[in-house]
Write a protein that holds these residues in place. Structure first.
Motif, PDB file in Angstrom:
ATOM      1  N   HIS A  67       0.872  -1.195   0.000  1.00  0.00           N
ATOM      2  CA  HIS A  67       0.000   0.000   0.000  1.00  0.00           C
ATOM      3  C   HIS A  67       0.899   1.233   0.000  1.00  0.00           C
ATOM      4  O   HIS A  67       1.522   1.564   1.005  1.00  0.00           O
ATOM      5  CB  HIS A  67      -0.907  -0.026   1.241  1.00  0.00           C
ATOM      6  N   HIS A  69       1.358   5.301  -2.054  1.00  0.00           N
ATOM      7  CA  HIS A  69       0.809   6.291  -2.982  1.00  0.00           C
ATOM      8  C   HIS A  69       1.948   6.821  -3.852  1.00  0.00           C
ATOM      9  O   HIS A  69       2.890   7.428  -3.337  1.00  0.00           O
ATOM     10  CB  HIS A  69       0.159   7.436  -2.201  1.00  0.00           C
ATOM     11  N   HIS A 222      -8.911   2.288   1.442  1.00  0.00           N
ATOM     12  CA  HIS A 222      -8.620   2.545   2.857  1.00  0.00           C
ATOM     13  C   HIS A 222      -9.857   2.214   3.684  1.00  0.00           C
ATOM     14  O   HIS A 222     -10.981   2.425   3.229  1.00  0.00           O
ATOM     15  CB  HIS A 222      -8.279   4.016   3.080  1.00  0.00           C
ATOM     16  N   HIS A 261      -5.083  -0.330   6.466  1.00  0.00           N
ATOM     17  CA  HIS A 261      -5.240   0.154   7.841  1.00  0.00           C
ATOM     18  C   HIS A 261      -6.087  -0.761   8.723  1.00  0.00           C
ATOM     19  O   HIS A 261      -5.543  -1.458   9.559  1.00  0.00           O
ATOM     20  CB  HIS A 261      -5.727   1.609   7.893  1.00  0.00           C
ATOM     21  N   ASP A 312       2.734   3.026   3.125  1.00  0.00           N
ATOM     22  CA  ASP A 312       1.740   4.100   2.991  1.00  0.00           C
ATOM     23  C   ASP A 312       2.389   5.479   2.837  1.00  0.00           C
ATOM     24  O   ASP A 312       1.874   6.476   3.339  1.00  0.00           O
ATOM     25  CB  ASP A 312       0.734   4.100   4.150  1.00  0.00           C
TER      26      ASP A 312
HETATM   27 ZN    ZN Z   1      -2.915   5.137   1.904  1.00  0.00          ZN
END
Ligand code: ZN
Ligand code: GUN
Length: 424
Positions: A67, A69, A222, A261, A312
């Protein structure tokens, strides 16, 4: 054909691993041909292949970051906000810039370089809402021949206007990108509703329709990261019984759904997520940095829920999966659970591959798998080298590498047997 003589470590499953103090890994056309003790393999292979001597290093499968970005590198270390303020104040303004293909290309190349320098060879990546951003990610992954899963982030409400797509485009653009990239090179496309707050029910219906038409396509999103986010989700979807039910209702919680998460799950959400075969993605540095909470790693592990670790970035504070695993250890410790180096290295490799539905291709050195691996050189950090002198068992050594290590330990990264070196 190529062969590497090194200390070799990999997992066979979640509890069993192999460690060859003097091992040999043979690669043919980018795939694993054989692995084992040097003594056992040398006769058969030393005539046929040139053996690269890396005996002073530790060779293991490349790390998996489940995960991340691709559009948030430049918001790392943005001060003082919780999730929703952080998105509004720092993250959305940066993501807005990815409508510019040139900007996207430059930032994306930098982003991939950071991952590779840290020994990450596979990731599940969020783009911005712009096609240009997703294309930059996919094209860079193709250029590098990396095994990557990525999706164009979908948002059509509760974000700045220039980050909201036209709801009617969700299906068409999604389908176009699936056709363009799914299965190309080593790519998979992921349906990527950012989170419940930024999608209308109409958009989620379109994603559901894509999932029905292309059931093999995975999903990333998420969930249950922050109390304010959870309350806002409840207010926006009053007819759904909890956060997980929002995604369930639209048919988006299945095997190969990556749920980032999942910190504040109810008992019932835990039960249903297990039944669904969806994967939980633990992002400890992000959860600490944004003050989101402490994920229950013990429960996920003991329930044998597919689980992976993730940086993340840019909520996360490091590209290093060693630092990420160290943070996972600390988060678990704060909850009174001591996770082991073996558990954590499993999650960084084979476990992560399994959570992403890629364990038939990567994650260990089973014959026929893609030869994505790293060389760890402990002499690159004096402190680690010194600490390893007094570490007796393999597990103690791995733990020291994990707690004290970072990108400096990554000597070399190999994608399908081909080396990439990064000089600073
Ligand atoms: Zn994220
Ligand atoms: N929830 C929705 N978007 C994001 C994001 O970009 N980062 C994190 N950590 N949580 C999110």
């Amino acid at each position: 054909m190529k062969a590497f003589r090194s200390r070799i470590f990999h997992f066979l499953n979640r509890v069993h691993y192999e460690y060859f103090e003097d091992g040999l890994l043979i690669i043919h056309q980018g795939l694993v041909k054989a692995v084992g003790h040097y003594e056992d393999l040398k006769e058969e292979w030393s005539q046929q292949v040139e053996i690269v001597d890396e005996r002073d290093k530790l060779l293991m499968p490349g790390f998996i970051d489940a995960h991340i970005h691709g559009v948030q590198t430049a918001v790392m270390a943005s001060y003082g906000a919780d999730l929703l303020q952080w998105l509004e104040e720092y993250t959305f303004p940066l993501e807005s810039q990815f409508s510019d293909a040139d900007f996207a290309k430059k930032a994306t190349q930098f982003f991939f370089r950071q991952m590779l320098k840290n020994g990450t060879t596979t990731a599940a990546i969020y783009s911005s809402v712009h096609q240009e951003s997703l294309e930059a990610i996919m094209e860079e992954a193709l250029r590098l021949n990396m095994r990557i899963q990525a999706g164009k982030t979908n948002m059509d409400r509760n974000a700045p206007t220039n980050l909201c797509e036209n709801t009617d485009d969700t299906y068409l653009v999604g389908e176009k990108l699936i056709r363009k990239y799914e299965g190309k090179g080593r790519l998979n496309y992921l349906l990527t509703p950012r989170f419940a707050i930024t999608s209308t029910p109409e958009q989620l219906v379109q994603l559901q329709q894509l999932k029905q038409k292309y059931p093999q396509i995975g999903v990333q999103t998420h969930i249950s990261e922050n109390h304010e986010e959870i309350a806002s989700t409840k207010a926006l979807f009053p007819e759904r019984k909890d956060y997980l039910d929002v995604y369930e209702h639209y048919g988006l919680v299945e095997k190969n759904t990556l749920l980032g998460h999942a910190i504040h799950f109810s008992e019932d959400e835990w039960k249903r997520v297990k039944q669904s075969k969806a994967s939980l993605i633990h992002c400890p540095t992000s959860n600490l940095f944004l003050g989101s909470g402490l994920f229950n790693l013990q429960k996920a592990w003991e329930e044998d829920i597919p689980l992976a670790l993730a940086s993340d970035v840019g909520g996360g504070s490091s590209f290093s999966m060693l630092k990420t695993a160290a943070a996972a250890y600390q988060v678990a410790a704060l909850r009174g659970y001591k996770t082991t180096a073996l558990q954590l290295f499993y999650l960084l490799t084979l476990g992560g591959a399994k959570a992403m539905g890629l364990d038939d291709k990567i994650g260990n050195f089973q014959i026929g798998k893609e030869a994505d691996f790293i060389l760890i050189d402990s002499s690159r950090i004096e402190l680690v080298e010194e600490r390893l002198q007094s570490a007796k068992t393999l597990e103690e050594k791995l733990f020291a590498i994990l707690i004290l290590g970072d990108d400096r330990l990554i000597d070399c990264v190999y994608l399908m047997g081909k080396s990439l070196k990064f000089e600073d």
